[in-house]
Design a protein around this motif. Structure first.
Motif, PDB file in Angstrom:
ATOM      1  N   VAL A 640       1.401  -1.208  -0.222  1.00  0.00           N
ATOM      2  CA  VAL A 640      -0.300   0.141  -0.335  1.00  0.00           C
ATOM      3  C   VAL A 640       1.216   1.134  -0.444  1.00  0.00           C
ATOM      4  N   GLY A 641       2.064   1.218   0.943  1.00  0.00           N
ATOM      5  CA  GLY A 641       2.774   2.696   0.819  1.00  0.00           C
ATOM      6  C   GLY A 641       3.343   2.575  -0.138  1.00  0.00           C
ATOM      7  N   ILE A 648       5.189   9.176   1.860  1.00  0.00           N
ATOM      8  CA  ILE A 648       3.820   7.762   2.647  1.00  0.00           C
ATOM      9  C   ILE A 648       3.638   7.601   4.523  1.00  0.00           C
ATOM     10  N   ASP A 649       2.993   8.138   5.052  1.00  0.00           N
ATOM     11  CA  ASP A 649       3.337   8.457   6.609  1.00  0.00           C
ATOM     12  C   ASP A 649       2.560   6.893   6.809  1.00  0.00           C
ATOM     13  N   ARG A 827       7.250   8.245  14.893  1.00  0.00           N
ATOM     14  CA  ARG A 827       7.628   9.349  15.094  1.00  0.00           C
ATOM     15  C   ARG A 827       8.250  10.081  15.660  1.00  0.00           C
ATOM     16  N   ASP A 828       9.196   9.647  17.140  1.00  0.00           N
ATOM     17  CA  ASP A 828       9.762  10.257  16.988  1.00  0.00           C
ATOM     18  C   ASP A 828      11.724   9.254  17.386  1.00  0.00           C
ATOM     19  N   PRO A 866       7.915  13.533  10.363  1.00  0.00           N
ATOM     20  CA  PRO A 866       9.365  13.913  10.249  1.00  0.00           C
ATOM     21  C   PRO A 866      10.219  12.178  10.010  1.00  0.00           C
ATOM     22  N   TYR A 867       9.695  11.747   9.825  1.00  0.00           N
ATOM     23  CA  TYR A 867      10.684  10.126   9.429  1.00  0.00           C
ATOM     24  C   TYR A 867      11.288  10.160   7.519  1.00  0.00           C
ATOM     25  N   ARG A 868      11.340  11.123   6.924  1.00  0.00           N
ATOM     26  CA  ARG A 868      12.017  11.252   6.483  1.00  0.00           C
ATOM     27  C   ARG A 868      13.458  12.325   6.365  1.00  0.00           C
TER      28      ARG A 868
END
Length: 898
Positions: A640-641, A648-649, A827-828, A866-868
């Motif tokens: 899906v991503g 992509i989240d 996210r952290d 913020p993942y990237r």
């Protein structure tokens, strides 16, 4: 090799070796700390090249003597090469004496120790860690090997080929001499010296020759080898029946070892396997494990011809053996499955893997052609592109020339190249030459772009129906997306298997292309070899729904521009089982993507028409249970991503898919109860396709019922799952029940996990499952998010965990980093910090394993913030380590390149 020492190897720089090694006589005096290796070679200068020094590859070995024709000579070592000057012209004898330290070899490449025994892994470049050699696949020699070792500690002494003699020696030692009459490259060398037990079986081939088949394992595992032996016997019979290829040695041996980087290795006559792909019993292995044992045993046996008798000229041609042999093991597995429906299930499973892993690879920084143009560390190119996409390239050839034509092409290939090291082009040419009038022969140069171009072709289709003239025109368009180093793509040759399904009643419509005198059945293969083309069918009685890419005839991303109503027609009526499954997956994917792209407003992910279609499918008496289980399983979060494309989240994708799963669990509750109760195989355990399909559907139903019950607070179905877990008569049902509890985070999951560990604490492969289940479990959504990640980190402190065993390390780290995006992408950024630390830690022990774990962040650029940014920082942190293997450095460096 550390920073600054790795060099880029380019395919265009290939040149033949300056010397040939015609025969090798190896003597090993085996000792864990200091093994003596005496290497006597018959060497011949290549007269087609100018006179030059002989350069032999070597790594982590201590050279003590060099003799030429019996006389000691001076030598020098330059980097990782032994350089010999002033050698005789023509043919001469070269003898080397050196020592190596198998007990210190944590890389598991070359000669190493495991469980008190000696084992080897020489592909791709492990032989140079045993002795200096021309360690390249186009140097093929006949080997004679003598093994000496302590008779009590190492009663079994094995090497390639046929056993010549055995003897007792002074000092409690013994020896065995082996001879392999077939020339082979050094990567196919193998030896084993260990305390093992053995299952054996004598067989007679179709040619009337007798052979001895043997499976060696450690004491206590012999009862788990029957399936591996049966799979080997089936492989020998299938190879003879399908391609007329016979076993060419007096014996064929399989040895299982617990410390192994790969799944298995096809060393000539002495296949060394990871225990994971040999050991199987009803009590300890699932249906999935049984299927994989059969597949991998077949794969390695089939390499005897496609890889051993004919091997690769250079490592850029790796898919010559691997892609071809994957295709052959896929065909073997489908034939072993029997019924057409079971064959379709096998095909669906293969395509799911391709899409999950290879399509993602094609979209990332490690995108490369099936035949790469360059590499820094060859171990990094044992990839899904080389294996799975390579198999699809072979399958397209099979489609274009037909089953009989492909068999004729294989025969031509071996007639031309038996005993040679050749290229992918040589294989394609043999298939085309054996089928001069085929669609392949007329397009061979263009077809070979599949070997040269990276990326997944994008195929678009649109259709127009004219009811008055009863004509249907199908337009196909292809394009290629830019990949690293290849911004522009030429058109591929794309076989498109097609059928037309009547929109009103789902019947299969006859196919007659414009210009043909009559209809030719209800399915055929169109060939798109231009950017676009139109195909007009005549005599089409009613408006059709196109069924495109049947059987997944080409490895492309298809946009068929079908409406939901059209997809529902295919889901209900398509004669092609793959496309029937695909229609359901596309319907689900549309809903998952739509939900992932919109804010979380509480709107249900799945609508009533989709749920109703799933209800009808589940209750359809004409469909096999195995197919239903696949069709009712939603597309993975990774897939899906990938289809989201960018921004992509992972947490949003996870939440959406979990919401959809819960919807299906709740909406079809009565259907799940029926499915569970009516799909319990009768009688004793059997891993056959029908029984395995019934168990798969029953376990899916149980998982959905536990999920529904856990969400509502009902204790009945979690209680039934726990009882099934305790009472199950086979691992498939026991593990299915445990998985249902763990993934639903039911209260009974904790005592079930404790009980499972206590039951199987002495079974390493089962404990691997225990670790992997916890690290790969579905991450809770909401206030308990992070529970799985925290548990995975804690598992590294468990007394049974070890980073030095690849299976055990993968059971936690690969399960988390590669297979559990919601738990890993936080996210952290804690997941990325943990990843960077573990990659560096593993790299110091086992670079091959570390480089594979490093690939978890290949697609970091497609992530949303913020993942990237956090992912890039983690990759840069690993890349900044001065002590990093060339394997891992290549991965992280390519990931950071613009």
């Amino acid at each position: 090799m550390r920073e600054g020492t790795a060099s880029l190897v380019r395919r265009e720089d290939y040149s033949a070796p300056a010397y040939w090694i015609r025969s090798v006589d190896l003597t090993f005096d085996l000792d864990p700390q200091k093994t003596l290796v005496i290497n006597r070679m018959e060497v011949e200068r290549n007269p087609d090249l100018p006179m030059q020094p002989l350069r032999l590859d070597g790594e982590d070995i201590n050279l003590t003597r060099v003799l030429v024709n019996g006389e000691s000579i001076s030598f020098r070592v330059e980097g990782a090469q032994l350089v010999l000057d002033g050698l005789p012209d023509g043919r001469f004898t070269l003898e080397l004496r050196n020592t190596c330290a198998p007990a210190k070899n944590t890389q598991l490449s070359g000669l190493y120790t495991s469980g008190g025994g000696f084992f080897t892994q020489c592909e791709a470049q492990g032989f140079r860690r045993i002795t200096y050699f021309l360690d390249r696949p186009d140097v093929m020699a006949v080997y004679t090997v003598t093994l000496k070792a302590d008779a009590k500690a190492y009663p079994v002494l094995l090497s390639n080929g046929n056993l010549v003699e055995q003897a007792e020696l002074d000092g409690g030692k013994h020896c065995a001499k082996w001879h392999d009459p077939f020339p082979k490259p050094s990567y196919l060398f193998a030896l084993v010296a260990a305390d093992l037990v053995m299952r054996e079986q004598k067989i007679r081939s179709r040619s009337g020759k007798d052979h001895l088949l043997q499976v060696y394992v450690r004491a206590g595992d012999l009862d788990k080898t029957e399936h591996a032996m049966n799979s080997l016997i089936a492989s020998v019979a299938w190879e003879e029946a399908r391609f007329g290829l016979s076993l060419d040695l007096e014996r064929f041996m399989i040895v299982a070892v617990s410390d192994f980087n790969m799944g298995a290795m096809e060393n000539k006559g002495l296949n060394i396997f990871n225990t994971k792909f040999v050991l199987a019993s009803a009590a300890t292995a699932t249906d999935f494990d049984f299927a994989h044992v059969e597949s991998v045993v077949g794969h390695e046996y089939f390499h005897n011809w496609t890889g051993n008798r004919v091997t690769c000229r250079d490592w850029f041609q790796l898919s010559l053996k691997e892609g071809l042999t994957v295709f052959r093991d896929q065909e073997f597995s489908m034939d072993m499955a029997g019924a057409a429906s079971a064959r379709a299930v096998q095909r669906i499973q293969d395509v799911r893997l391709l899409r999950q892993v290879q399509f993602s690879e094609d979209a990332g920084p490690m995108a490369h052609p099936v035949r790469p143009d360059q590499y820094q560390a060859i171990d990094n190119f044992y990839t899904a592109t080389v294996y799975e996409k390579g198999a699809e390239v072979v399958r397209m050839m099979h489609t274009l020339v037909g089953r009989d034509g492909f068999a004729a092409g294989m025969k031509r290939y071996f007639e031309r190249h038996d005993g040679q090291a050749v290229t992918c082009d040589d294989f394609a040419q043999a298939i085309a030459d054996a089928n001069p009038g085929s669609a392949l022969a007329g397009r061979l140069d263009a077809f070979k772009r599949w070997y040269a171009q990276a990326g997944t072709p994008q195929l678009a289709a649109s259709g127009r129906y004219d009811a008055e003239s009863r004509r249907y025109t199908l337009e196909l368009t292809q394009r290629g997306l830019p990949t690293p180093g290849q911004p522009d793509k030429q058109p591929w040759v794309i076989p498109v298997a097609i059928g037309l399904v009547a929109a009103d009643d789902g019947r299969a419509l006859p196919l007659q292309l414009e210009g043909e005198p009559a209809a030719g059945g209800t399915d055929r293969v169109l060939v798109l070899d231009q950017p676009s083309a139109a195909f007009t069918f005549v005599g089409v009685e009613s408006e059709p729904v196109p069924s495109l890419l049947r059987g997944f005839s080409s490895p492309v991303v298809l946009d068929a521009a079908l409406t939901d109503a059209q997809l529902l027609v295919l889901l209900a009526h398509d004669q092609d089982a793959f496309n029937r499954w695909e229609a359901g997956q596309q319907l689900a994917l549309r809903r998952l993507l739509a939900a992932a792209r919109r804010p979380d407003d509480g709107t249900p992910v799945l609508d009533e028409p989709f749920v109703a279609a799933m209800h009808s499918l589940l209750r359809d008496p004409s469909l096999d249970a195995a197919f239903k289980e696949l069709a009712l399983t939603l597309p993975t979060e990774t897939y899906v991503g990938e289809r989201l494309g960018a921004e992509i989240d992972p947490q949003r994708v996870h939440a959406v898919r979990e919401a959809a799963r819960l919807q299906l669990a709740q909406a079809l509750r009565d259907d799940w109860v029926w499915a569970y109760e009516h799909h319990q195989p009768a009688g004793g355990y059997s891993p056959d396709a029908h029984s395995a399909g019934q168990r798969a559907l029953a376990n899916l139903a149980l998982a959905m019922l536990v999920l529904d019950a856990t969400g509502s607070g009902d204790t009945v179905w979690p209680g039934r799952a726990y009882q099934r877990f305790k009472d199950a008569g086979n691992m498939t049902d026991r593990f299915g029940a445990l998985s249902a509890l763990v993934n639903a985070h039911a209260e009974l999951a904790v005592p079930a996990l404790e009980r499972f560990h206590a039951l199987f604490k002495g079974e390493a492969l089962v404990i691997d499952k225990w670790f992997a289940l916890q690290a790969g479990a579905s991450e809770p959504v909401g206030e308990h998010a992070g529970r799985v990640f925290t548990r995975a980190k804690a598992l590294l402190q468990h007394a049974d965990f070890s980073l030095r065993n690849p299976n055990r390390a993968r059971s936690v780290l690969a399960a988390l980093f590669l297979n559990n995006p919601a738990a890993f992408h936080r996210r952290d950024a804690a997941g990325y910090v943990f990843w960077a630390e573990r990659v560096c830690e593993v790299d110091a022990i086992n670079p091959q394993l570390a480089s594979r774990l490093a690939r978890a962040l290949d697609r970091w650029r497609a992530l949303a913030e913020p993942y990237r940014s956090a992912a890039r920082e983690a990759i840069a942190r690993v890349a900044a380590k001065p002590e990093l293997s060339e394997d891992t450095r290549e991965i992280v460096t390519r990931a950071l390149q613009d």
